[in-house]
Design a protein around this motif. Structure first.
Motif, PDB file in Angstrom:
ATOM      1  N   VAL A   9       0.820  -1.209   0.000  1.00  0.00           N
ATOM      2  CA  VAL A   9       0.000   0.000   0.000  1.00  0.00           C
ATOM      3  C   VAL A   9       0.859   1.266   0.000  1.00  0.00           C
ATOM      4  O   VAL A   9       0.515   2.258  -0.648  1.00  0.00           O
ATOM      5  CB  VAL A   9      -0.977  -0.014   1.198  1.00  0.00           C
ATOM      6  CG1 VAL A   9      -1.783   1.261   1.266  1.00  0.00           C
ATOM      7  CG2 VAL A   9      -1.902  -1.220   1.098  1.00  0.00           C
ATOM      8  N   ARG A  10       1.978   1.249   0.705  1.00  0.00           N
ATOM      9  CA  ARG A  10       2.850   2.437   0.737  1.00  0.00           C
ATOM     10  C   ARG A  10       3.446   2.716  -0.645  1.00  0.00           C
ATOM     11  O   ARG A  10       3.577   3.867  -1.052  1.00  0.00           O
ATOM     12  CB  ARG A  10       3.955   2.257   1.771  1.00  0.00           C
ATOM     13  CG  ARG A  10       3.403   2.226   3.193  1.00  0.00           C
ATOM     14  CD  ARG A  10       4.495   2.008   4.188  1.00  0.00           C
ATOM     15  NE  ARG A  10       4.982   3.319   4.600  1.00  0.00           N
ATOM     16  CZ  ARG A  10       6.038   3.493   5.361  1.00  0.00           C
ATOM     17  NH1 ARG A  10       6.736   2.472   5.795  1.00  0.00           N
ATOM     18  NH2 ARG A  10       6.408   4.710   5.705  1.00  0.00           N
ATOM     19  N   MET A  11       3.800   1.652  -1.364  1.00  0.00           N
ATOM     20  CA  MET A  11       4.319   1.838  -2.719  1.00  0.00           C
ATOM     21  C   MET A  11       3.191   2.287  -3.653  1.00  0.00           C
ATOM     22  O   MET A  11       3.429   3.054  -4.590  1.00  0.00           O
ATOM     23  CB  MET A  11       4.967   0.555  -3.233  1.00  0.00           C
ATOM     24  CG  MET A  11       5.680   0.731  -4.554  1.00  0.00           C
ATOM     25  SD  MET A  11       7.058   1.889  -4.493  1.00  0.00           S
ATOM     26  CE  MET A  11       8.337   0.843  -3.864  1.00  0.00           C
ATOM     27  N   ALA A  12       1.970   1.853  -3.397  1.00  0.00           N
ATOM     28  CA  ALA A  12       0.825   2.313  -4.191  1.00  0.00           C
ATOM     29  C   ALA A  12       0.611   3.812  -3.989  1.00  0.00           C
ATOM     30  O   ALA A  12       0.278   4.531  -4.932  1.00  0.00           O
ATOM     31  CB  ALA A  12      -0.430   1.525  -3.821  1.00  0.00           C
ATOM     32  N   LEU A  13       0.805   4.280  -2.758  1.00  0.00           N
ATOM     33  CA  LEU A  13       0.740   5.722  -2.500  1.00  0.00           C
ATOM     34  C   LEU A  13       1.822   6.435  -3.314  1.00  0.00           C
ATOM     35  O   LEU A  13       1.571   7.485  -3.913  1.00  0.00           O
ATOM     36  CB  LEU A  13       0.914   6.015  -1.012  1.00  0.00           C
ATOM     37  CG  LEU A  13       1.052   7.493  -0.625  1.00  0.00           C
ATOM     38  CD1 LEU A  13      -0.196   8.280  -1.013  1.00  0.00           C
ATOM     39  CD2 LEU A  13       1.335   7.624   0.865  1.00  0.00           C
ATOM     40  N   ALA A  14       3.021   5.852  -3.361  1.00  0.00           N
ATOM     41  CA  ALA A  14       4.102   6.439  -4.168  1.00  0.00           C
ATOM     42  C   ALA A  14       3.708   6.455  -5.646  1.00  0.00           C
ATOM     43  O   ALA A  14       3.973   7.438  -6.356  1.00  0.00           O
ATOM     44  CB  ALA A  14       5.401   5.658  -3.957  1.00  0.00           C
ATOM     45  N   ALA A  15       3.059   5.387  -6.137  1.00  0.00           N
ATOM     46  CA  ALA A  15       2.621   5.342  -7.540  1.00  0.00           C
ATOM     47  C   ALA A  15       1.591   6.436  -7.811  1.00  0.00           C
ATOM     48  O   ALA A  15       1.639   7.101  -8.859  1.00  0.00           O
ATOM     49  CB  ALA A  15       2.048   3.965  -7.865  1.00  0.00           C
ATOM     50  N   HIS A  16       0.670   6.623  -6.890  1.00  0.00           N
ATOM     51  CA  HIS A  16      -0.326   7.702  -7.001  1.00  0.00           C
ATOM     52  C   HIS A  16       0.385   9.048  -7.123  1.00  0.00           C
ATOM     53  O   HIS A  16       0.088   9.847  -8.021  1.00  0.00           O
ATOM     54  CB  HIS A  16      -1.240   7.661  -5.773  1.00  0.00           C
ATOM     55  CG  HIS A  16      -1.890   8.954  -5.421  1.00  0.00           C
ATOM     56  ND1 HIS A  16      -2.840   9.563  -6.209  1.00  0.00           N
ATOM     57  CD2 HIS A  16      -1.717   9.768  -4.342  1.00  0.00           C
ATOM     58  CE1 HIS A  16      -3.226  10.696  -5.630  1.00  0.00           C
ATOM     59  NE2 HIS A  16      -2.566  10.840  -4.498  1.00  0.00           N
TER      60      HIS A  16
END
Length: 145
Positions: free
Chosen positions: A31-38
């Motif tokens: 999820v933290r990397m998904a935030l970075a992708a966002h």
């Protein structure tokens, strides 16, 4: 080709992709990397909008303009795509802060690492070309009637 208008289009498209990524962050392995992708989508979209806004001031040969344009698109979309892939796979080799203690299969880590290196080189190349194209004096613009 009207690079300025195309960069503005791609900037808005990538900005929207970043927003949509943010809506589904909770469904990724990391999820933290998904935030970075966002954030990569939103920031790289904004970057393309900024470059599109100044494109008329960039003085490059046709070949260098084509190279800068494609390096910008590959680097910005690639940044979002590789970061999203890292979020899906849960890789952590190059992102200890966003992947705290995570790691994936070696081939997945290698794929993501190669992706980040490639897009890093593309963005650096595009930045150098843009800086080169912005050197010197501005060309005077005739006043509008």
């Amino acid at each position: 080709m009207d690079y300025r208008r195309r960069l503005l289009f791609h900037g808005m498209a990538l900005f929207l992709i970043g927003l949509l990524t943010g809506l589904i962050e909770q469904h990724f392995t990391n999820v933290r990397m998904a935030l970075a992708a966002h954030l990569e989508g939103v920031m790289n979209g904004t970057f393309l909008l900024a470059v599109g806004a100044i494109w008329s001031e960039v003085r490059l040969s046709h070949r260098a303009s084509v190279a800068a344009y494609w390096a910008l698109l590959c680097g910005t979309y690639g940044n979002w795509a590789v970061t999203t892939l890292a979020a899906v796979l849960g890789t952590g080799a190059l992102s200890p802060v966003t992947a705290a203690g995570r790691s994936a299969a070696q081939w997945q880590e290698t794929l993501v690492t190669a992706g980040f290196v490639s897009i890093g080189l593309a963005i650096i190349a595009a930045s150098i070309l843009l800086l080169w194209g912005l050197r010197g004096k501005a060309v005077p613009v005739a006043p509008k009637a």
